[in-house]
Scaffold this motif. Structure first.
Motif, PDB file in Angstrom:
ATOM      1  N   HIS A  75       0.818  -1.212   0.000  1.00 40.51           N
ATOM      2  CA  HIS A  75       0.000   0.000   0.000  1.00 40.51           C
ATOM      3  C   HIS A  75       0.854   1.266   0.000  1.00 40.51           C
ATOM      4  O   HIS A  75       0.462   2.288  -0.549  1.00 40.51           O
ATOM      5  N   ALA A  78       1.907   1.719  -3.545  1.00 37.24           N
ATOM      6  CA  ALA A  78       0.788   2.239  -4.328  1.00 37.24           C
ATOM      7  C   ALA A  78       0.675   3.743  -4.138  1.00 37.24           C
ATOM      8  O   ALA A  78       0.437   4.493  -5.087  1.00 37.24           O
ATOM      9  N   PHE A  92     -13.784  -5.362  -6.305  1.00 40.45           N
ATOM     10  CA  PHE A  92     -14.434  -5.369  -4.989  1.00 40.45           C
ATOM     11  C   PHE A  92     -15.915  -5.643  -5.253  1.00 40.45           C
ATOM     12  O   PHE A  92     -16.674  -4.754  -5.612  1.00 40.45           O
ATOM     13  N   ARG A  93     -16.297  -6.898  -5.073  1.00 33.09           N
ATOM     14  CA  ARG A  93     -17.574  -7.376  -5.606  1.00 33.09           C
ATOM     15  C   ARG A  93     -18.806  -6.758  -4.959  1.00 33.09           C
ATOM     16  O   ARG A  93     -19.875  -6.744  -5.549  1.00 33.09           O
ATOM     17  N   SER A  94     -18.668  -6.282  -3.729  1.00 32.82           N
ATOM     18  CA  SER A  94     -19.857  -5.724  -3.082  1.00 32.82           C
ATOM     19  C   SER A  94     -20.108  -4.285  -3.528  1.00 32.82           C
ATOM     20  O   SER A  94     -21.100  -3.690  -3.143  1.00 32.82           O
ATOM     21  N   MET A  95     -19.187  -3.741  -4.328  1.00 36.03           N
ATOM     22  CA  MET A  95     -19.301  -2.328  -4.680  1.00 36.03           C
ATOM     23  C   MET A  95     -19.689  -2.146  -6.142  1.00 36.03           C
ATOM     24  O   MET A  95     -19.500  -3.031  -6.962  1.00 36.03           O
ATOM     25  N   ARG A 102     -13.329   4.561  -5.981  1.00 36.17           N
ATOM     26  CA  ARG A 102     -13.176   5.425  -4.809  1.00 36.17           C
ATOM     27  C   ARG A 102     -12.068   4.912  -3.898  1.00 36.17           C
ATOM     28  O   ARG A 102     -11.364   5.704  -3.263  1.00 36.17           O
ATOM     29  N   VAL A 103     -11.918   3.582  -3.822  1.00 37.66           N
ATOM     30  CA  VAL A 103     -10.926   3.018  -2.897  1.00 37.66           C
ATOM     31  C   VAL A 103      -9.519   3.514  -3.217  1.00 37.66           C
ATOM     32  O   VAL A 103      -8.877   4.128  -2.368  1.00 37.66           O
ATOM     33  N   PRO A 104      -9.002   3.295  -4.446  1.00 36.73           N
ATOM     34  CA  PRO A 104      -7.664   3.840  -4.732  1.00 36.73           C
ATOM     35  C   PRO A 104      -7.624   5.367  -4.686  1.00 36.73           C
ATOM     36  O   PRO A 104      -6.612   5.941  -4.272  1.00 36.73           O
ATOM     37  N   GLU A 106      -9.240   7.303  -2.695  1.00 37.68           N
ATOM     38  CA  GLU A 106      -9.216   7.765  -1.308  1.00 37.68           C
ATOM     39  C   GLU A 106      -7.960   7.310  -0.570  1.00 37.68           C
ATOM     40  O   GLU A 106      -7.577   7.900   0.421  1.00 37.68           O
ATOM     41  N   TYR A 107      -7.352   6.220  -1.028  1.00 37.51           N
ATOM     42  CA  TYR A 107      -6.191   5.705  -0.312  1.00 37.51           C
ATOM     43  C   TYR A 107      -4.882   5.991  -1.051  1.00 37.51           C
ATOM     44  O   TYR A 107      -4.109   6.837  -0.629  1.00 37.51           O
ATOM     45  N   ALA A 108      -4.655   5.293  -2.190  1.00 37.77           N
ATOM     46  CA  ALA A 108      -3.369   5.437  -2.871  1.00 37.77           C
ATOM     47  C   ALA A 108      -3.120   6.868  -3.325  1.00 37.77           C
ATOM     48  O   ALA A 108      -2.015   7.387  -3.201  1.00 37.77           O
ATOM     49  N   ARG A 110      -4.382   9.612  -2.160  1.00 38.19           N
ATOM     50  CA  ARG A 110      -4.699  10.620  -1.145  1.00 38.19           C
ATOM     51  C   ARG A 110      -3.614  11.703  -1.118  1.00 38.19           C
ATOM     52  O   ARG A 110      -2.442  11.423  -1.252  1.00 38.19           O
ATOM     53  N   ARG A 115     -11.024  15.707  -1.393  1.00 38.52           N
ATOM     54  CA  ARG A 115     -12.043  14.734  -1.059  1.00 38.52           C
ATOM     55  C   ARG A 115     -13.322  14.888  -1.894  1.00 38.52           C
ATOM     56  O   ARG A 115     -13.883  13.915  -2.393  1.00 38.52           O
ATOM     57  N   ARG A 154      -9.080   0.868 -12.026  1.00 41.00           N
ATOM     58  CA  ARG A 154      -8.747   0.971 -10.605  1.00 41.00           C
ATOM     59  C   ARG A 154      -7.263   1.271 -10.424  1.00 41.00           C
ATOM     60  O   ARG A 154      -6.873   2.054  -9.561  1.00 41.00           O
TER      61      ARG A 154
ATOM     62  N   ARG B 183     -14.637   6.695   4.742  1.00 37.93           N
ATOM     63  CA  ARG B 183     -13.477   6.231   3.974  1.00 37.93           C
ATOM     64  C   ARG B 183     -12.931   4.945   4.586  1.00 37.93           C
ATOM     65  O   ARG B 183     -12.611   3.994   3.871  1.00 37.93           O
ATOM     66  N   ASP B 193     -13.745  -7.795   0.444  1.00 37.45           N
ATOM     67  CA  ASP B 193     -13.963  -8.284  -0.912  1.00 37.45           C
ATOM     68  C   ASP B 193     -12.711  -8.934  -1.480  1.00 37.45           C
ATOM     69  O   ASP B 193     -12.781  -9.988  -2.106  1.00 37.45           O
ATOM     70  N   GLU B 199      -4.875  -3.945  -0.780  1.00 40.53           N
ATOM     71  CA  GLU B 199      -3.528  -3.497  -0.454  1.00 40.53           C
ATOM     72  C   GLU B 199      -2.912  -2.784  -1.662  1.00 40.53           C
ATOM     73  O   GLU B 199      -2.286  -1.741  -1.520  1.00 40.53           O
ATOM     74  N   ALA B 201      -4.463  -1.210  -3.923  1.00 47.36           N
ATOM     75  CA  ALA B 201      -5.146   0.062  -4.158  1.00 47.36           C
ATOM     76  C   ALA B 201      -4.755   1.087  -3.102  1.00 47.36           C
ATOM     77  O   ALA B 201      -5.345   2.154  -3.018  1.00 47.36           O
ATOM     78  N   GLY B 202      -3.763   0.737  -2.277  1.00 46.60           N
ATOM     79  CA  GLY B 202      -3.252   1.693  -1.308  1.00 46.60           C
ATOM     80  C   GLY B 202      -3.867   1.576   0.079  1.00 46.60           C
ATOM     81  O   GLY B 202      -3.566   2.374   0.954  1.00 46.60           O
TER      82      GLY B 202
END
Lengths: 241, 318, 288
Positions: A75, A78, A92-95, A102-104, A106-108, A110, A115, A154, B183, B193, B199, B201-202
């Motif tokens: 991470h 990334a 991410f199957r639930s999304m 949004r995941v990368p 908001e995280y990678a 950032r 925001r 992604r 977040r 998932d 990991e 994806a950061g």
């Protein structure tokens, strides 16, 4: 070549008694397009796992933009700008498709993204990839080619400087391969360096500026596609002696 | 706090429930109702807490009863030692159980997920053995707790406990709801998932998993802290009751684990049904029914009630 | 000194019995990667069947354990079918599969309580009260008989796994699906057979459990930690490793019971499990 963005020096990796990588040396220029080829089991995937951080190499170092990232978890890499896509798509199957991005974002990415601009950024990436019309669909229900596109989207949403694409085209039809190639070229046009692992020779030859060939964990050739085709070592590795 | 209209509605409902609870204490005197609702509220906190790790993050905790019991025993020990007032006991239980969650998570979460599940089971038995041999809190014989005869604002102590529990429950639901949409919540969902992809994806997966186990532990500790004062007698068998662990798994699984409302629905439904069955039939049968419902839901409707409702609404839209 | 020798001998006898409890789990958890936490609950069912047939018809508990094993095999195969259809096929085994077995364990325990109550149950047989006196140490037959039967069963399972075609296929299913398909074996059927076999061993283990001491429905919980500790410590699925781990746990527990008090014994296995997971998750004999 400009100052290298990635410098792999003397990287080795063993699994038990099996040597998967043996003293790999590799340099990559900023916004370069590199093809990584070799027979099955030659160590391609192990090498990119070491670069992205999924595996830690036993010896040697990996330097990204002048910073030693050999011991960093994936991470952190990334966040620095190393992104990868997976050979077997891992959505991410639930999304929904948009939430996947949004995941990368908001995280990678950032710190490089405000925001409230996250959704706008995600839509922009989807536009580029050609998935905008599926933005609010569940990612679990996508077709094969859309899954591959989501993988790339992604990776791209992480705002990478280096994208490692692991067989993004395996199993796709000829026209779908062209679609993915176009996306990768567009990415590269924005200054992202790309390492492509691919078995479809037409795609690698058309895409890569430079080819690196691995065989049994060693680098056996490094040069322009034209040079590589004429290289007798490569022929031997692929066709056997 | 108010990001959109949903937030406004949520907080209004929360405030209304709290007010209604207070209104009830001023009008109804029958202690049975408070005892019954207290049990449901306690189960709701446990279910909401379990779901933060189990539902949001995808890691199974079999040791809920241990977190609950240690929360209760932390309160017992500090009450006996320093005679601290309730809010401090609750905070202390939250801290102790949060640390427990952090510890067991740190030891096992770097490995495969099942090891965490097995370790929580193991932890429950080790801690029960410790308490069984700890004389200060009564060891295997158990310990009696003195509760005050008179309390301000309320006509009995159980009413005060009921209000405390109601506030704690609403608080934990609010935390869970906030987390679900935040977040961090998205990071946790990504871990559930696909951890490798998350990991890459950061997402700092280990750190988020530890936040998740710590929060879960702290919430369960909070649920356990008032328990000794509610029952006035605690022994290891009742505190480490397997039924607590089963309920905290069954309720989210039945309600639906992906959404914050799932464990709340599951807890109200299953908890309410349990109170009715215990009164009308028998408490053993009620335990069996929960077990069978758990197995039926996970095999036939893995998305729980929330999932069933979502599917139904989608079909109606078409 | 006598106490010391007694503790070691009792620990070894107990350890061999623990191996019989764990051998099925070494197959399901160690080889098939199925986290069957209901395994000890089936052992308790075995104990109750032995108790019922022993107290009503006077049958020998070991005989009951062996006779009931085929029925346990079928139940195990059926449970694997459900597990496969509901979880393994859809990739849900990590969360839902775990909760499923937890539910099964819980249902078994509650049904036993509802039908037979929470009283401790015992079996009787003419030899159970007797001792073999070796001079320096007296061996109660209620420990020696389980030791012999447990060792025989564990050895039989080990020989089956390492010497027969089906046994090797079970070992292969864990490591290499492709190789298994090349052998012409259907992985699902192999796993179903293996799971049935694992549950069948609990029938015998249960009959031994109730010879060693009285049994009540919730006793299985203590064995969850023991069995999992033994399998993890033994290196996940290695039968010889599992046996050594079982003997080790047996001896350490026996020492703790003798010198610190029996109420501390349950913590031994779980403590060992926690420490193993934290320090050396590959087990005592696994590759680091």
């Amino acid at each position: 070549m400009s100052a290298p963005i990635l410098k792999v020096s003397g990287v080795s990796k063993r699994f038990g008694g099996f040597t998967a990588l043996d003293g790999i040396e590799l340099e990559l220029g900023a916004s370069e397009r590199l093809g990584l080829i070799g027979p099955n089991g030659s160590g391609k995937t192990t090498l990119i796992n070491c670069i992205s951080g999924a595996l830690t190499n036993d010896a040697g170092s990996i330097v990204f933009e002048g910073q030693d990232i050999t011991r960093l978890p994936p991470h952190r890499r990334a966040a620095l700008g190393v992104a990868r896509s997976f050979q077997i798509p891992k959505p991410f199957r639930s999304m929904t498709v948009l939430e996947n991005l949004r995941v990368p974002l908001e995280y990678a990415a950032r710190g490089r993204t405000e925001r409230r601009r996250i959704d706008a950024d995600a839509l922009e990436v989807l536009e580029l990839i050609g998935l905008k019309n599926r933005a609010h669909d569940s990612s679990a229900g996508l077709t094969q080619v859309d899954m591959r596109k989501l993988e790339l989207a992604r990776a791209l949403a992480a705002k990478p400087k280096l994208l490692v694409s692991d067989e993004a085209m395996a199993g796709l039809s000829s026209s779908e391969v062209d679609e993915i190639l176009e996306i990768l070229l567009a990415l590269n046009g924005r200054g992202v360096a790309v390492i492509m692992i691919e078995h479809i020779m037409r795609a690698v030859m058309g895409f890569a500026q430079r080819l690196v060939v691995l065989d049994a964990g060693r680098k056996i050739a490094d040069g322009t596609p034209q040079d590589i085709i004429r290289n007798p070592d490569v022929e031997r590795a692929y066709l056997g002696e | 706090m108010f990001r959109n209209r949903g937030d406004v509605v949520f907080w209004i409902v929360l405030g209304a429930v709290l007010l209604a609870g207070f209104g009830v204490t001023q009008t109804i005197a029958n202690e049975y109702y408070y005892t019954a609702i207290y049990a449901i509220l306690q189960a709701t906190i446990m279910a909401v807490a379990w779901n933060i790790l189990g539902g949001f993050t995808g890691y199974v905790n079999f040791g809920s009863a241990a977190f609950f019991a240690i929360g209760a025993y932390t309160a017992v020990a500090l009450d006996k030692w320093l005679g601290l007032p309730m809010p401090f006991l609750i905070a202390a239980s939250a801290a102790v159980c949060g640390l427990m969650g952090l510890g067991v998570g740190y030891l096992t979460l770097r490995l495969k997920g099942v090891y965490f599940a097995i370790a929580t089971l193991a932890m429950a038995i080790v801690l029960e053995t410790l308490i069984n041999n700890w004389d200060y809190v009564g060891a295997a014989k158990g310990v009696y707790i003195l509760t005050p005869e008179k309390v301000p604002f309320f006509s009995s102590y159980i009413q005060l406990l009921f209000m405390v529990m109601l506030a704690l429950t609403l608080g934990s639901i609010a935390i869970s709801r906030y987390l679900n949409a935040s977040r961090i919540g998205r990071g946790l969902a990504a871990i559930r998932d696909d951890e490798v992809a998350a990991e890459c994806a950061g997402v700092p997966t280990l750190r988020l998993k530890l936040i998740s186990t710590t929060l879960m532990g702290a919430m369960m500790g909070v649920a356990g802290a008032p328990y000794p004062f509610f029952v006035t007698f605690v022994d290891p068998i009742s505190a480490f009751n397997l039924f607590v662990a089963v309920n905290s798994i069954a309720m989210p699984m039945i309600g639906g684990t992906a959404h914050w409302i799932g464990p709340v629905i599951g807890a109200l439904l299953v908890g309410g049904a349990q109170e009715v069955i215990t009164v009308t039939v028998s408490s053993e049968l009620n335990v069996l029914i929960v077990g069978i419902m758990l197995v039926l839901f996970i095999t036939l409707a893995p998305q729980g009630i929330v999932g069933l409702v979502q599917k139904w609404m989608k079909r109606r839209k078409r | 000194m006598d106490l010391f020798v007694n503790a070691i001998v009792a620990g070894i006898l107990l350890g061999a019995f623990y191996a019989a409890v764990s051998v099925g789990l070494a197959i399901t958890f160690g080889q098939l990667d199925i986290v069957n936490i209901a395994h000890p609950a089936f052992v308790i069912v075995g104990s109750y069947i032995a108790w019922i047939l022993n107290s009503r018809l006077g049958w020998d508990p070991v005989l009951v354990g062996i006779l009931a094993a085929p029925a346990f095999f079928l139940v195990g195969a059926l449970i694997y079918r459900i597990y496969y259809a509901a979880f393994e096929r859809t990739g849900q085994e990590s969360l839902s599969g775990l909760a499923f077995f937890f539910g099964v364990m819980f249902i078994i325990e509650v049904v036993l309580i509802l039908v037979y109550g929470v009283d401790y149950r015992l079996v009787s047989a003419s030899y159970l009260g007797k001792n073999i006196d070796l001079g320096f140490v007296g061996l109660p037959l209620r420990l020696v008989v389980p030791f012999v039967v447990a060792s025989a069963m564990t050895a039989a399972v080990w020989l089956f796994l390492s010497r027969t075609f089906t046994g090797r296929a079970i070992l292969a299913v864990a490591q290499d699906r492709l190789a298994l398909q090349l052998m012409g074996a259907d992985p699902v059927r192999i796993k179903q057979f293996a799971f049935g076999l694992a549950i069948a061993t609990t029938s015998v283990a249960g009959s031994l459990l109730i010879m060693i001491g009285p049994v009540e429905p919730s006793l299985g919980r203590v064995y969850i930690g023991r069995a999992f500790a033994i399998v993890v410590l033994g290196g996940m699925g290695s039968i010889p490793g599992m046996v050594i781990a079982a003997l080790l746990i047996g001896v350490v527990e026996s020492f703790v019971s003798s010198f610190a008090g029996p109420s501390w014994a349950p913590a031994v296995a779980f403590g060992a499990l926690l420490i193993t997971l934290a320090v050396r998750p590959s087990g005592l004999f696994g590759r680091a």
